[in-house]
Scaffold this active site. Structure first.
Site, PDB file in Angstrom:
ATOM      1  N   ASP A  89      30.437  60.043  71.164  1.00 30.94           N
ATOM      2  CA  ASP A  89      31.578  59.189  70.779  1.00 30.94           C
ATOM      3  C   ASP A  89      31.046  57.937  70.110  1.00 30.94           C
ATOM      4  O   ASP A  89      29.841  57.702  70.081  1.00 30.94           O
ATOM      5  CB  ASP A  89      32.348  58.793  72.056  1.00 30.94           C
ATOM      6  CG  ASP A  89      31.438  58.128  73.073  1.00 30.94           C
ATOM      7  OD1 ASP A  89      31.276  56.912  73.012  1.00 30.94           O
ATOM      8  OD2 ASP A  89      30.839  58.838  73.923  1.00 30.94           O
ATOM      9  N   ASP A 108      31.937  54.922  71.194  1.00 30.23           N
ATOM     10  CA  ASP A 108      32.329  53.902  72.167  1.00 30.23           C
ATOM     11  C   ASP A 108      33.715  53.368  71.777  1.00 30.23           C
ATOM     12  O   ASP A 108      34.636  54.173  71.636  1.00 30.23           O
ATOM     13  CB  ASP A 108      31.256  52.813  72.259  1.00 30.23           C
ATOM     14  CG  ASP A 108      31.307  52.073  73.586  1.00 30.23           C
ATOM     15  OD1 ASP A 108      31.621  52.708  74.600  1.00 30.23           O
ATOM     16  OD2 ASP A 108      31.035  50.868  73.607  1.00 30.23           O
TER      17      ASP A 108
HETATM   18  N1  LIG Z   1      30.570  55.204  75.223  1.00 33.05           N
HETATM   19  C1  LIG Z   1      29.837  55.436  76.318  1.00 33.05           C
HETATM   20  N2  LIG Z   1      29.500  54.427  77.135  1.00 33.05           N
HETATM   21  C2  LIG Z   1      28.744  54.661  78.231  1.00 33.05           C
HETATM   22  N3  LIG Z   1      28.316  55.872  78.595  1.00 33.05           N
HETATM   23  C3  LIG Z   1      28.639  56.905  77.808  1.00 33.05           C
HETATM   24  N4  LIG Z   1      28.357  58.209  77.905  1.00 33.05           N
HETATM   25  C4  LIG Z   1      28.908  58.835  76.848  1.00 33.05           C
HETATM   26  N5  LIG Z   1      29.562  57.958  76.067  1.00 33.05           N
HETATM   27  C5  LIG Z   1      29.413  56.741  76.644  1.00 33.05           C
END
Ligand SMILES: Nc1ncnc2[nH]cnc12
Ligand SMILES: CSC[C@H]1O[C@H](OP(=O)(O)O)[C@H](O)[C@@H]1O
Length: 331
Positions: free
Chosen positions: A244, A246
């Protein structure tokens, strides 16, 4: 009682007993000798294809039991230990992971090199979801709630941590990924990981701040595993897979668990193939010293010996350290 590997210290044999006190009848330990290599699987990586499970062990360490029984796998005569960081059913939150027990348990089996796997958010445009990253740096944003050292309570040690991961293992990962480029594997060979406390994801302000700090990826599980592995003199490298962006990227949905799981699922095959290729490569004779972490041997004994004078060493703390290093600082 299960067969024990030749190199196994018999004084710990009672520790090879499963948590629920059932005899370890499913444990057949490898004929190929001690298990030197381990994989710690994170979100979405709960097994490694191509490896045959030959046993399960659940060592009780001075820091408790590991996250899950450790599965001993074998492929081409090479044994590998596999540990599910969040437990077999992903029931352990990042801040609850018994990282000391995990690292100590692996070391007690003979493990000296660890390839860890982590699902991460991307903090940079060019790190696209599904890409792999081999970080060479980490920024610690955990809150000090997690146990993060083996050396305390009357035994002080300060190990170097300038380069938190093992560049020799990283190089093996880079080479393997290069050969898989045409097969959909995209790997960024360096990067700075940010490890947050969690379990909540970051705020938008934090996400932008981590970007401004030069962070490449973000996770909740990159530390203290790496610190403890360094103290335990294990060669340790994390392989990250971006799931992703975030919550910093406009026009992109903010991260949530469904997104992480879907992207991990979508790329699980590549993740398993990459990990498998890395393990095959590490098993080659030319990597014997690396896999045995010869380059780290003795570092922790020195870090403690120079610090706490013999008359100040707490015998209990010393006994715990001797679980990691039999004979540690014995007169
Ligand atoms: N955006 C994120 N922040 C923290 N841990 C994660 N694991 C997978 N995506 C994450
Ligand atoms: C399930 S989303 C958050 C979760 O994913 C990452 O896990 P891991 O690093 O073990 O693959 C992150 O660190 C969180 O624990």
């Amino acid at each position: 009682m299960a067969d024990l590997p030749q190199s196994f210290d018999p004084s710990f044999s009672s520790l090879w007993w499963p948590r629920d006190d059932k005899p370890a009848t499913d444990t057949r330990l490898p004929s190929a000798g001690p298990v030197k290599i381990a994989v710690i699987g994170g979100t979405g990586l709960y097994k490694i294809d191509g490896y045959v499970p030959i046993g399960r062990v659940n060592p009780l360490t001075p820091w408790g039991y590991p996250s899950a029984p450790i599965v001993i796998l074998e492929h081409g005569g090479v044994p590998v230990a596999f540990l599910a960081r969040h437990g077999e059913h992903h029931q352990i939150a990042p801040h609850e992971i018994p990282a000391r027990a995990n690292i100590a348990a692996l070391r007690s089996l003979g493990v000296r090199s660890v390839v860890s796997f982590s699902a991460v958010g991307s903090l940079q445009e060019e790190v696209r979801p599904m890409d792999f990253v081999v970080p060479d740096q980490v920024i610690d944003r955990t809150k000090g709630n997690r146990p993060f050292t083996f050396f305390e309570d009357g035994l002080v040690g300060h190990v170097p941590f300038a380069d938190p991961y093992d560049d020799k293992i990283a190089q093996v990962v880079r080479n393997c990924a290069q050969h898989m480029e045409g097969e959909g594997v995209v790997l960024h060979s360096k990067g700075t990981a940010v490890c947050i406390e969690g379990p909540q994801f970051s705020t938008r302000a934090e996400s932008h701040m981590y970007r401004s700090w030069g962070g490449s990826v973000i996770s909740m599980s990159l530390l203290p595993e790496a610190k403890l592995a360094r103290e335990a003199e294990l060669a340790f490298q994390v392989i990250c897979m971006a799931t992703d962006y975030d919550c910093w990227r406009e026009g992109e949905g903010d991260v949530d668990v469904a997104m992480v799981m879907a992207r991990m699922g979508g790329n699980a095959e590549n993740a398993r193939r990459l990990v498998g290729a890395v393990l095959d490569e590490l098993a080659r004779p030319e990597h014997a010293d690396l896999v045995s972490a010869k380059h780290l041997e003795g570092a922790s004994v020195g870090a403690v010996a120079f610090c706490t004078k013999p008359e100040g060493r707490n015998p209990e703390a010393l006994k715990k350290a001797q679980y990691l290093f039999p004979g540690f600082l014995e007169q």
